[in-house]
Scaffold this motif. Sequence first.
Motif, PDB file in Angstrom:
ATOM      1  N   ILE A 465       0.655  -1.293  -0.128  1.00  0.00           N
ATOM      2  CA  ILE A 465      -0.167   0.075  -0.186  1.00  0.00           C
ATOM      3  C   ILE A 465       0.973   1.262  -0.112  1.00  0.00           C
ATOM      4  O   ILE A 465       0.734   2.055  -0.820  1.00  0.00           O
ATOM      5  CB  ILE A 465      -0.843   0.010   1.374  1.00  0.00           C
ATOM      6  N   GLU A 466       1.653   1.083   0.951  1.00  0.00           N
ATOM      7  CA  GLU A 466       2.899   2.411   0.871  1.00  0.00           C
ATOM      8  C   GLU A 466       3.660   2.690  -0.368  1.00  0.00           C
ATOM      9  O   GLU A 466       3.822   3.799  -1.044  1.00  0.00           O
ATOM     10  CB  GLU A 466       3.824   2.276   2.275  1.00  0.00           C
ATOM     11  N   THR A 467       4.006   1.438  -1.089  1.00  0.00           N
ATOM     12  CA  THR A 467       4.653   1.534  -2.505  1.00  0.00           C
ATOM     13  C   THR A 467       3.804   2.246  -3.231  1.00  0.00           C
ATOM     14  O   THR A 467       4.249   2.978  -4.164  1.00  0.00           O
ATOM     15  CB  THR A 467       5.020   0.138  -2.813  1.00  0.00           C
ATOM     16  N   LYS A 468       2.448   1.573  -3.557  1.00  0.00           N
ATOM     17  CA  LYS A 468       1.655   2.044  -4.431  1.00  0.00           C
ATOM     18  C   LYS A 468       1.361   3.729  -4.128  1.00  0.00           C
ATOM     19  O   LYS A 468       1.261   4.557  -5.185  1.00  0.00           O
ATOM     20  CB  LYS A 468       0.322   1.585  -4.477  1.00  0.00           C
ATOM     21  N   TYR A 469       1.143   4.113  -3.001  1.00  0.00           N
ATOM     22  CA  TYR A 469       1.079   5.738  -2.916  1.00  0.00           C
ATOM     23  C   TYR A 469       2.200   6.448  -3.361  1.00  0.00           C
ATOM     24  O   TYR A 469       2.304   7.461  -3.649  1.00  0.00           O
ATOM     25  CB  TYR A 469       0.603   5.890  -1.463  1.00  0.00           C
ATOM     26  N   ALA A 470       3.603   5.758  -2.939  1.00  0.00           N
ATOM     27  CA  ALA A 470       4.985   6.391  -3.114  1.00  0.00           C
ATOM     28  C   ALA A 470       5.108   6.656  -4.522  1.00  0.00           C
ATOM     29  O   ALA A 470       5.699   7.543  -4.895  1.00  0.00           O
ATOM     30  CB  ALA A 470       6.079   5.538  -2.311  1.00  0.00           C
ATOM     31  N   GLN A 471       4.718   5.796  -5.217  1.00  0.00           N
ATOM     32  CA  GLN A 471       4.868   5.723  -6.951  1.00  0.00           C
ATOM     33  C   GLN A 471       4.020   7.016  -7.261  1.00  0.00           C
ATOM     34  O   GLN A 471       4.353   7.426  -8.600  1.00  0.00           O
ATOM     35  CB  GLN A 471       4.414   4.450  -7.372  1.00  0.00           C
ATOM     36  N   ARG A 472       3.065   7.573  -6.744  1.00  0.00           N
ATOM     37  CA  ARG A 472       2.189   8.559  -6.903  1.00  0.00           C
ATOM     38  C   ARG A 472       2.568   9.730  -6.287  1.00  0.00           C
ATOM     39  O   ARG A 472       1.834  10.640  -6.197  1.00  0.00           O
ATOM     40  CB  ARG A 472       0.680   8.497  -6.884  1.00  0.00           C
ATOM     41  N   GLY A 473       3.692   9.755  -5.528  1.00  0.00           N
ATOM     42  CA  GLY A 473       4.145  10.795  -4.798  1.00  0.00           C
ATOM     43  C   GLY A 473       3.306  11.329  -3.523  1.00  0.00           C
ATOM     44  O   GLY A 473       3.151  12.337  -3.292  1.00  0.00           O
ATOM     45  N   LYS A 474       2.522  10.285  -3.079  1.00  0.00           N
ATOM     46  CA  LYS A 474       1.911  10.726  -1.794  1.00  0.00           C
ATOM     47  C   LYS A 474       2.507  10.023  -0.627  1.00  0.00           C
ATOM     48  O   LYS A 474       3.112   8.793  -0.806  1.00  0.00           O
ATOM     49  CB  LYS A 474       0.626   9.987  -2.016  1.00  0.00           C
ATOM     50  N   LYS A 475       2.157  10.670   0.518  1.00  0.00           N
ATOM     51  CA  LYS A 475       2.763  10.324   1.848  1.00  0.00           C
ATOM     52  C   LYS A 475       1.803   9.395   2.491  1.00  0.00           C
ATOM     53  O   LYS A 475       0.556   9.784   2.695  1.00  0.00           O
ATOM     54  CB  LYS A 475       3.313  11.478   2.559  1.00  0.00           C
ATOM     55  N   VAL A 476       2.213   8.429   3.319  1.00  0.00           N
ATOM     56  CA  VAL A 476       1.309   7.515   3.940  1.00  0.00           C
ATOM     57  C   VAL A 476       1.822   7.468   5.369  1.00  0.00           C
ATOM     58  O   VAL A 476       3.014   7.436   5.889  1.00  0.00           O
ATOM     59  CB  VAL A 476       1.353   5.945   3.603  1.00  0.00           C
ATOM     60  N   THR A 477       0.824   7.686   6.120  1.00  0.00           N
ATOM     61  CA  THR A 477       1.058   7.665   7.778  1.00  0.00           C
ATOM     62  C   THR A 477       0.272   6.541   8.561  1.00  0.00           C
ATOM     63  O   THR A 477      -0.936   6.581   8.352  1.00  0.00           O
ATOM     64  CB  THR A 477       0.857   9.013   8.535  1.00  0.00           C
ATOM     65  N   ILE A 478       0.909   5.579   9.037  1.00  0.00           N
ATOM     66  CA  ILE A 478       0.004   4.550   9.625  1.00  0.00           C
ATOM     67  C   ILE A 478      -0.073   4.695  11.326  1.00  0.00           C
ATOM     68  O   ILE A 478       1.120   4.799  11.733  1.00  0.00           O
ATOM     69  CB  ILE A 478       0.734   3.160   9.371  1.00  0.00           C
ATOM     70  N   THR A 479      -1.151   4.756  11.657  1.00  0.00           N
ATOM     71  CA  THR A 479      -1.314   5.155  13.066  1.00  0.00           C
ATOM     72  C   THR A 479      -2.201   4.186  13.774  1.00  0.00           C
ATOM     73  O   THR A 479      -2.854   3.346  13.142  1.00  0.00           O
ATOM     74  CB  THR A 479      -2.067   6.611  13.303  1.00  0.00           C
ATOM     75  N   GLY A 480      -2.239   4.065  15.429  1.00  0.00           N
ATOM     76  CA  GLY A 480      -2.937   3.225  15.842  1.00  0.00           C
ATOM     77  C   GLY A 480      -2.590   1.844  16.096  1.00  0.00           C
ATOM     78  O   GLY A 480      -3.396   1.024  16.706  1.00  0.00           O
ATOM     79  N   LEU A 481      -1.423   1.371  15.737  1.00  0.00           N
ATOM     80  CA  LEU A 481      -0.988   0.126  15.901  1.00  0.00           C
ATOM     81  C   LEU A 481      -0.806  -0.440  17.615  1.00  0.00           C
ATOM     82  O   LEU A 481       0.037   0.321  18.120  1.00  0.00           O
ATOM     83  CB  LEU A 481       0.304  -0.196  15.124  1.00  0.00           C
ATOM     84  N   ASN A 482      -1.490  -1.475  17.843  1.00  0.00           N
ATOM     85  CA  ASN A 482      -1.226  -1.839  19.116  1.00  0.00           C
ATOM     86  C   ASN A 482       0.224  -2.544  19.240  1.00  0.00           C
ATOM     87  O   ASN A 482       0.934  -2.561  18.160  1.00  0.00           O
ATOM     88  CB  ASN A 482      -2.413  -3.059  19.552  1.00  0.00           C
ATOM     89  N   GLU A 483       0.820  -2.748  20.546  1.00  0.00           N
ATOM     90  CA  GLU A 483       2.118  -2.958  20.626  1.00  0.00           C
ATOM     91  C   GLU A 483       2.542  -4.201  19.800  1.00  0.00           C
ATOM     92  O   GLU A 483       3.639  -4.148  19.147  1.00  0.00           O
ATOM     93  CB  GLU A 483       2.583  -3.022  22.084  1.00  0.00           C
ATOM     94  N   PRO A 484       1.951  -5.247  19.882  1.00  0.00           N
ATOM     95  CA  PRO A 484       2.450  -6.372  19.033  1.00  0.00           C
ATOM     96  C   PRO A 484       2.504  -6.340  17.723  1.00  0.00           C
ATOM     97  O   PRO A 484       3.425  -6.939  17.168  1.00  0.00           O
ATOM     98  CB  PRO A 484       1.526  -7.448  19.506  1.00  0.00           C
ATOM     99  N   SER A 485       1.429  -5.762  17.209  1.00  0.00           N
ATOM    100  CA  SER A 485       1.459  -5.194  15.645  1.00  0.00           C
ATOM    101  C   SER A 485       2.576  -4.395  15.297  1.00  0.00           C
ATOM    102  O   SER A 485       3.220  -4.623  14.167  1.00  0.00           O
ATOM    103  CB  SER A 485      -0.087  -4.783  15.209  1.00  0.00           C
ATOM    104  N   ALA A 486       2.635  -3.571  16.333  1.00  0.00           N
ATOM    105  CA  ALA A 486       3.840  -2.496  15.902  1.00  0.00           C
ATOM    106  C   ALA A 486       5.100  -3.128  15.938  1.00  0.00           C
ATOM    107  O   ALA A 486       5.953  -3.026  15.090  1.00  0.00           O
ATOM    108  CB  ALA A 486       3.830  -1.433  17.042  1.00  0.00           C
ATOM    109  N   ASP A 487       5.388  -3.989  16.902  1.00  0.00           N
ATOM    110  CA  ASP A 487       6.767  -4.919  16.747  1.00  0.00           C
ATOM    111  C   ASP A 487       6.880  -5.537  15.629  1.00  0.00           C
ATOM    112  O   ASP A 487       7.979  -5.692  15.092  1.00  0.00           O
ATOM    113  CB  ASP A 487       6.666  -5.533  18.135  1.00  0.00           C
ATOM    114  N   MET A 488       5.786  -6.347  15.070  1.00  0.00           N
ATOM    115  CA  MET A 488       6.043  -6.991  13.854  1.00  0.00           C
ATOM    116  C   MET A 488       6.104  -6.160  12.914  1.00  0.00           C
ATOM    117  O   MET A 488       7.167  -6.817  12.004  1.00  0.00           O
ATOM    118  CB  MET A 488       4.631  -8.014  13.750  1.00  0.00           C
ATOM    119  N   ARG A 489       5.491  -5.394  12.809  1.00  0.00           N
ATOM    120  CA  ARG A 489       5.684  -4.226  11.419  1.00  0.00           C
ATOM    121  C   ARG A 489       7.016  -3.795  11.649  1.00  0.00           C
ATOM    122  O   ARG A 489       7.854  -3.686  10.540  1.00  0.00           O
ATOM    123  CB  ARG A 489       4.645  -3.541  11.475  1.00  0.00           C
TER     124      ARG A 489
END
Length: 500
Positions: A465-489
């Motif tokens: 998802i981030e790559t597809k937006y970046a290819q169009r010059g758009k910035k993606v901010t991912i928020t709200g991840l819980n701790e286990p999800s954030a660690d995995m990412r």
Amino acid sequence: MSSPLSAAPRFRMSKPDWLASPKVLRTEVLAGLVVALALIPEAISFSIIAGVDPSIGLFASFTMAVVISVVGGRKAMISAATGAVALVIAPLNHEYGLGYLVAAVILAGVFQVILGALGVARLMRFVPRSVMVGFVNALAILIFMAQVPEMHDVPWAVYPLIAAGLALMVFFPKVTKVVPAPLVSIIVLTVITVAAGIAVPSVGDKGELPSSLPVPGLPDVPFTMDTLTIIAPYALTMALVGLMESLMTAKLVDDITDTRSNKTRESVGQGIANIVTGFFGGMGGCAMIGQTMINVKVSGARTRLSTFLAGSFLMVLCIVFGPVVSDIPMAALVAVMVMVSVGTFDWHSIQPRTLRRMPLGETIVMAATVVVVVATDNLAIGVVVGSVTAMVIFAKRVAHLANVSGVVDPDGKQVVYSVTGELFFASSNDLVHQFDYKDDPDDVVIDMSGTHIWDASSVAALDAIETKYAQRGKKVTITGLNEPSADMRQRLAGQLTGGH
């Protein structure tokens, strides 16, 4: 003033539960006797399947029951020689002989001890209820089908004897429950056939009973790597099949008695019992579901004593009362097992009202388990197929629970997407296609507070998802991840495409 010793805790050995009352003791003793009688023809039949002398199966049933009564984790469960184990090791015996079979039994026991210590019993939590219901129903069908050969091409007198045995087991409990109805049925039908001289198949027709106790010894095989290579595949298969049947049976007894068992101890105990059985020249075994139902559901046993006595009585009956036991008509034991099959089947599960209310996926899983077990005559294969089917259906169901909703700011400069549901390999595949990459504003916020990342597939989807937006010059901010999800990412983001 009390002395320091008087304040020390007092340790007392707890009284065995079978000594709780004379009624409990009587129930356990009579249950053990009934099970012992039912074990004899079964053990002989399984010996024939494995291609060994009947005494090999009888010795295995004796040692398995006695040992597991001490080291097992499920009270009142019966372990002995079984058809599943016989089918696994029969080819080994036919090709290489009894010595290799016995060596494989010992090695299978070692495998079971190792698997038990590693916590294989914890895998039981992944067996769904629908698989358990299918397992029980398939078991009931197999128990009944095993009796069909005993009712085919036999003297006509067998049929009224079976009917009489069933009638006794249905109506005798209405008179008294002091003596188990199956024991009464076996005794009455034996007296009738012997006194009247009725010629019907008997236990003695199945094979010769042993006249002495088994003697310990080492298997007659060369102790080389070649031997290990030959027996290891059979031993591992036997270990897995035996553990699965034993743990499923333990879970079934847990439900019937409303008590918990120690599955890890049971797994290790099965291994110890098979090792001991192998050194005594037996063919090995695992939990016997039919005999366990006789013990627990029909006879009302609840303690280790019934299991211990089932094995002990088995040898006493063979060695001391062999001639009498040989005269027991097979019709009496067939009636007992038919009654067990009827009582084991979960009739509620196939009632039209139940089927209408039950989700279709649950019914499919139950039916798949039953069909595979009956088709293969192998409970372990059926449980595996049923569990895999349940997992596939579950994954398909929850794959559609991941939703994405987007809201564009009034000024049109930012879009906020909210992701809800569980993200894993099935649901994350569609995640990439739920964003408007072309028409979204340059500032994209993805709120993940309503979801959880379970696997690498989901991290890879976010990367895409981030790559597809970046290819169009758009910035993606991912928020709200819980701790286990954030660690995995954090660990996996950008690492899953190999740099391509």
